[in-house]
Write an enzyme that holds these catalytic residues in place. Structure first.
Site, PDB file in Angstrom:
ATOM      1  N   TYR A 146       9.329  -2.824  -4.888  1.00  0.00           N
ATOM      2  CA  TYR A 146       9.616  -1.850  -3.828  1.00  0.00           C
ATOM      3  C   TYR A 146      11.106  -1.522  -3.739  1.00  0.00           C
ATOM      4  O   TYR A 146      11.492  -0.555  -3.073  1.00  0.00           O
ATOM      5  CB  TYR A 146       9.127  -2.357  -2.465  1.00  0.00           C
ATOM      6  N   LYS A 195       1.751 -13.388 -11.610  1.00  0.00           N
ATOM      7  CA  LYS A 195       0.936 -12.821 -12.692  1.00  0.00           C
ATOM      8  C   LYS A 195       1.631 -13.226 -13.994  1.00  0.00           C
ATOM      9  O   LYS A 195       2.048 -12.387 -14.811  1.00  0.00           O
ATOM     10  CB  LYS A 195       0.854 -11.289 -12.498  1.00  0.00           C
ATOM     11  N   ASP A 227      -4.792 -12.197  -9.125  1.00  0.00           N
ATOM     12  CA  ASP A 227      -6.173 -11.697  -9.084  1.00  0.00           C
ATOM     13  C   ASP A 227      -7.121 -12.803  -8.617  1.00  0.00           C
ATOM     14  O   ASP A 227      -8.027 -12.576  -7.812  1.00  0.00           O
ATOM     15  CB  ASP A 227      -6.610 -11.109 -10.440  1.00  0.00           C
ATOM     16  N   ASP A 251       2.443  -8.164   0.038  1.00  0.00           N
ATOM     17  CA  ASP A 251       2.047  -7.029   0.858  1.00  0.00           C
ATOM     18  C   ASP A 251       0.521  -6.930   0.884  1.00  0.00           C
ATOM     19  O   ASP A 251      -0.110  -6.841   1.947  1.00  0.00           O
ATOM     20  CB  ASP A 251       2.673  -5.754   0.235  1.00  0.00           C
ATOM     21  N   ASP A 255      -2.271  -8.556   3.994  1.00  0.00           N
ATOM     22  CA  ASP A 255      -3.217  -7.681   4.695  1.00  0.00           C
ATOM     23  C   ASP A 255      -4.652  -8.165   4.488  1.00  0.00           C
ATOM     24  O   ASP A 255      -5.473  -8.128   5.411  1.00  0.00           O
ATOM     25  CB  ASP A 255      -3.077  -6.231   4.206  1.00  0.00           C
TER      26      ASP A 255
END
Ligand code: NAD
Length: 361
Positions: A146, A195, A227, A251, A255
């Protein structure tokens, strides 16, 4: 202890829910012999109304001079509020981004916990909800994808977009340390999510996290691919204590974790920098649809104040007392409208704050 707390009441339901959290903090101060001085700060829409911009340099300086800041939510209804006629850099949310940046808040903490009394709101299978869960998601907030360089350009007649994902070992080390420190205050397990089978930044993340783990022999470190983590959160959330991860993965996962609790009005959050300073706020927004009605759930903000006691002031006993009061009030069957279910007693924002503070001992 003397506590200097900045207060951003914010917009919408912000002033209502922050008022109840202050009531609880005042009760803690009275019972445990602390003193609190509050500095009122304007940010978001409330600051636009007075100063024309969502955060002034003076407010940022005043925030820096506090030990911690308690905040309600900011923002209004994007369709009807005049704040959204302004250019993006002058809108309420720009104030929050500038505040986070100005205070160097690189570590975001979001607990996701299922209260046994609110199990019915959990969308997971009953046998999973029955086991309960209590995890802390620690997300890196100022680096990664980001904040990388980005571009969109035409190359050989084709539009190509690029986003750069960069992490330095210092950025990883400082958040990893915070993650392990927090695990020491909890069940002493860190699940570091990356990852590493694909990304170089993740391989560095894993290497540095393992180095930091060596300084915390009491904490168990587990590495998990993102994942797999997304699946495990719905399959077996009870396995997690602290989830430590980079900006974009955090992020998405935070959520997902908050959805599995089923109640946004219950979820606190904290953003920390390298010192003990922190910004504490509910995970939800300013809920303009219910503002001024006296029905908003103040518990997320009250639990954010408990996080402040724990992480900025190291007052674990006082934080435990706030969390225990919330549990007791729920056990006694009191509910605000957003968490109401059959057979429970519906109350408003103020009554919920009164009950929680009166249960503090
Ligand atoms: P929201 O979280 O404000 O509301 C979503 C739904 O949840 C609404 O139905 C609302 O009534 C309900 N809700 C939220 N908090 C509640 C509480 N404490 N008690 C009872 N019900 C509650 O999200 P939104 O409607 O998408 O956003 C409204 C405004 O809030 C926007 O301006 C948005 O930009 C802003 N926002 C601010 C923050 C922040 O300050 N950190 C975070 C998210 C959204």
């Amino acid at each position: 202890m003397e506590m200097k707390i900045g207060v951003i009441k914010g917009d919408g339901i912000g002033p209502e829910i922050v008022g109840e959290a202050m009531k609880v903090l005042d009760r803690i101060a009275e019972v445990y012999g602390h003193s609190i001085s509050y500095t009122q700060l304007l940010m978001g829409g409330a600051s636009i109304d007075v100063n024309g911009i969502p955060l002034t340099d003076d407010t940022l300086e005043q925030a820096k001079n506090c030990d911690a800041v308690l905040m309600g939510s900011i923002g209004g209804d994007a369709k009807t509020s005049p704040w959204y006629q302004l250019e993006p850099s002058k809108r309420p949310e720009a104030g929050l981004l500038a505040l986070r940046k100005g205070l160097n808040l690189f570590a975001n903490l979001r607990p996701a916990m299922l209260y046994p009394e609110l199990k019915g709101a959990c969308p997971l299978k009953e046998e999973i909800a029955d086991r309960g869960f209590d995890m802390m998601i620690m997300r890196e907030l100022t680096g990664g994808l980001y904040f990388g360089r980005r571009s969109t350009q035409i190359e050989d007649g084709v539009t190509v977009a690029r986003d750069e994902l960069t992490y330095s070992e210092e950025e990883i080390r400082r958040i990893a340390k915070r993650g392990f420190d927090i695990a020491m205050k909890r069940r002493k397990k860190v699940t570091s999510v990356d990852k590493a089978n694909v990304l170089d930044s993740s391989r560095l993340w894993r290497k540095v996290t393992e180095e930091v783990a060596a300084d915390y022999p009491e904490v168990q470190l587990e590495n998990m691919l993102v994942d797999n983590c997304a699946m495990q959160l719905v399959k077996d959330p009870a396995q997690f204590d602290v989830i430590l991860t980079e900006n974009m993965f955090g992020d998405i996962l935070s959520d997902e974790a908050s959805m599995v609790t089923g109640s946004i009005g219950m979820l606190p959050s904290a953003s920390l920098n390298e010192t003990k300073f922190g910004l504490y706020e509910p995970s939800g927004g300013s809920a303009p649809d219910i503002a001024g009605k006296g029905i908003a759930n103040p518990i997320a903000t009250i639990l954010s104040a408990a996080m402040m006691l724990r992480f900025s002031f190291d007052l674990d006993r006082e934080a435990d007392a706030v969390e225990a009061s919330v549990s007791e009030v729920l056990k006694e069957g009191y509910r605000t409208i957003d968490i109401m279910s059959e057979g429970m007693k519906q109350i408003g924002t103020k009554e919920m704050g009164d009950l929680i503070s009166s249960h503090i001992r």
